[in-house]
Design an enzyme around this catalytic site. Sequence first.
Site, PDB file in Angstrom:
ATOM      1  N   GLY A   1       0.813  -1.062   0.097  1.00  0.00           N
ATOM      2  CA  GLY A   1       0.043   0.016   0.149  1.00  0.00           C
ATOM      3  C   GLY A   1       0.868   1.224   0.084  1.00  0.00           C
ATOM      4  O   GLY A   1       0.431   2.300  -0.419  1.00  0.00           O
TER       5      GLY A   1
ATOM      6  N   GLU B   1      11.031   7.970 -28.771  1.00  0.00           N
ATOM      7  CA  GLU B   1      12.185   7.317 -29.551  1.00  0.00           C
ATOM      8  C   GLU B   1      12.063   6.082 -30.013  1.00  0.00           C
ATOM      9  O   GLU B   1      13.032   5.140 -30.408  1.00  0.00           O
ATOM     10  CB  GLU B   1      13.338   7.771 -29.124  1.00  0.00           C
ATOM     11  CG  GLU B   1      13.748   9.141 -28.770  1.00  0.00           C
ATOM     12  CD  GLU B   1      14.981   9.563 -28.147  1.00  0.00           C
ATOM     13  OE1 GLU B   1      15.942   8.952 -28.973  1.00  0.00           O
ATOM     14  OE2 GLU B   1      15.251  10.195 -27.385  1.00  0.00           O
TER      15      GLU B   1
END
Length: 408
Positions: free
Chosen positions: A365, A388
């Site tokens: 968490g 890219e």
Amino acid sequence: MAEFTFELNDDQKQVRDWLHGFAKDVIRPAASEWDEREETPWPVIQEAAKVGIYSLDFYAQAFFDPTGLGIPMAMEELFWGDAGIALSIVGTGLAAVGVLANGTEEQIGTWIPQMYGTPDDVKVAAFCSSEPDAGSDVAAMRTRAVYDGATDEWVLNGTKTWATNGGIANVHVVVAVVDPELGSKGHASFIVPPATPGLSQGQKFKKHGIRASHTAEVVLEDVRVPGHCLLGGKEKLDERLARAREKAAKGADRVKNAAMATFEASRPAVGAMAVGTARAAYEVALDYARTRVQFGRPIIDNQGVAFQLADMRTQIDAARLLVWRASWMATTGKPFTSAEGSMSKLYASEVAKKVTAQAVQILGGNGFTREYPVERMHRDSAIYTIFEGTSEVQRLVIARTLSGMPIR
């Protein structure tokens, strides 16, 4: 020719430690703020300029390291600090590589210094290739450059997208179509000088990750640039186009275009960026696993966690070695006969996504909150498999290179 070695020399170690210190002391403390603000971190860029990291001299020294490891080492350390801020610091480098790959010595000496400015007045540059309908498919590019012989000017019209520093740059490097009949072979790169009329910023994108890096559209409306702003010069362009037309008539293999030449040169560097982000997330997860106690013992005592960390470290080291190999080959003039540049970018980017996701899982968490940096690193890592050249495009390049076939 420099011999390949896994050991950095004393100078390289000193530079690495210097960069690591800047990333640790300057970049990391500012990372969360600028991610939230989604703005260019000008104060951090200025600090980088003052110490010499954001400068032409630094990147020139790294670029001309005879081992080829200068650039990937620098990218890994800066992106270990934070991907968004690091991209704001190094984003100008893509435009600079575009000039280095395609420009004359005079153009290199004239325009690259203007991309960086001075420590007291920092500037940035933008490389503009992608378009709304032409990302990986560079052959679909529509931005046109038409030569006006009467004034010796090129007139540019079109819209670029996904441009790092687009619209806020002092210098824009724009890839445009000069001969539509040649497809991707008919492209050329142009310098658009500061304050050129007709260039404006379009939409600024609000992004999932790398939010401290400015990404926007660049709109070109009758932008007129002098003839000397054509990278490489008109004579060289005319010769290249003539060869392309001749090969096209004979059905010969394709000719590299200006954008692809830039991307090929920068792919191992992108791989190094991904390694830096992956390494950062792994280190956070490792420290957390050592100190987080559940059921009376640190969670790293559990094989389910320990084996994940073992795989994470192994994959990071493997990715770094692929990046170093490609960088060394490029510097020493060895051809990418198996698309080694694309291999390094593909593997490192996929590792970054996987490792950062595992880091979030190990933190549980806490990893899902912004109180811990792995949440940001996981968001940032998504870009490496996209910009890219996507992972799919990298696989296509590798497969075509290995098979010699026009795989689609």
